[in-house]
Design an enzyme around this catalytic site. Structure first.
Site, short mmCIF file in Angstrom:
data_model
loop_
_atom_site.label_atom_id
_atom_site.label_comp_id
_atom_site.label_asym_id
_atom_site.label_seq_id
_atom_site.Cartn_x
_atom_site.Cartn_y
_atom_site.Cartn_z
N SER A 54 2.78 16.06 3.29
CA SER A 54 3.47 16.62 2.21
C SER A 54 2.93 16.73 0.79
O SER A 54 3.49 17.02 -0.15
CB SER A 54 4.89 15.58 2.24
OG SER A 54 4.71 14.43 1.34
N THR B 251 6.60 11.27 3.36
CA THR B 251 7.43 10.56 2.46
C THR B 251 6.56 10.57 1.00
O THR B 251 7.45 10.61 0.00
CB THR B 251 7.16 9.15 2.66
OG1 THR B 251 5.65 8.64 2.72
CG2 THR B 251 8.05 8.73 4.16
N ASP B 252 5.43 11.05 0.83
CA ASP B 252 4.83 11.20 -0.54
C ASP B 252 5.49 12.10 -1.60
O ASP B 252 5.64 11.98 -2.64
CB ASP B 252 3.50 11.72 -0.29
CG ASP B 252 2.72 10.41 0.15
OD1 ASP B 252 2.90 9.31 0.20
OD2 ASP B 252 1.32 10.92 0.75
N THR C 175 4.15 12.19 7.92
CA THR C 175 3.62 10.96 8.98
C THR C 175 4.40 10.99 10.22
O THR C 175 4.10 10.66 11.22
CB THR C 175 3.66 9.54 8.07
OG1 THR C 175 2.57 9.58 7.18
CG2 THR C 175 3.54 8.51 9.25
N1 ASP Z 1 0.87 11.47 3.42
C1 ASP Z 1 2.29 11.55 4.18
C2 ASP Z 1 3.09 12.77 3.61
O1 ASP Z 1 3.86 12.67 2.67
C3 ASP Z 1 2.84 10.38 4.05
C4 ASP Z 1 4.14 10.12 4.91
O2 ASP Z 1 4.74 11.09 5.46
O3 ASP Z 1 4.44 8.79 4.90
O4 ASP Z 1 3.02 13.91 4.17
#
Ligand code: ASP
Length: 184
Positions: A55, A86-87, A13
């Protein structure tokens, strides 16, 4: 002498832009640093595009590639920042902790809940904090820096989907805090 930091981008993200299909990773590492020009006055920050993915699509092959990049560039830098979605950030942090043990330098994973270019975003703060930790000689090993918390790479868990305090440290104290760009 300026501390030398290598910032590796993987997508997530933090590096996403809105598209007709929702957010998608599209921002290069150099662009992420554009809004943080003052950081480059204090530190020498080089960038490396490792991949540009959500991710949730991270695999063990990406983990090995990150470990190889660390090994290849290890002697040339004082610390490393890995921008990551973050995932699965906690899983990559754990994998790297075991792939690259007994490090004498910091390897800091960070990301954000809101994309870099948005008006309200945690991207700039997290990136700044991550660079500060990566340049701090007291810090070493793989860690996640998020919302001012420094969490051991083997202990982090994502516990919130939207709030900025997305990560917690499980059964282990925080390694430290970052407040006003000071590492405590
Ligand atoms: N779906 C995103 C990822 O993990 C979520 C994020 O980065 O907050 O790439």
């Amino acid at each position: 002498m300026k501390k030398k930091i290598l910032m590796m981008a993987t997508g997530g993200t933090i590096a996403s832009r809105p598209t007709e299909h929702g957010l998608a990773p599209a921002v290069h590492a150099e662009e992420l640093l554009e809004g943080l020009t003052d950081l480059r006055e204090t530190y020498q920050i080089d960038t490396l595009e490792v991949c540009s993915i959500d991710s949730t699509n991270m695999t063990w092959k990406h983990w090995l590639k990150l470990a190889e990049c660390l090994e290849h560039h290890y002697q040339n830098y004082d610390g490393f920042v890995i921008c990551h979605g973050t995932d699965t950030m906690a899983y990559t942090a754990a994998a790297l902790s075991y792939l690259a043990q007994n490090l004498g330098k910091p390897v800091v994973l960070t990301g954000s809940q809101r994309p870099f270019g948005q008006q309200i975003t945690d991207a700039g703060r997290n990136l700044r904090d991550a660079v500060c930790v990566a340049a701090d000689p007291r810090c070493r090993g793989v860690q996640i820096v998020f919302n001012g918390q420094i969490i051991a790479g083997t202990r982090a868990k994502k516990v919130k989907s939207f709030s900025f305090d997305a990560f917690t440290s499980i059964n282990f104290p925080l390694l430290g805090l970052v407040q006003n760009e000071r590492v405590i």
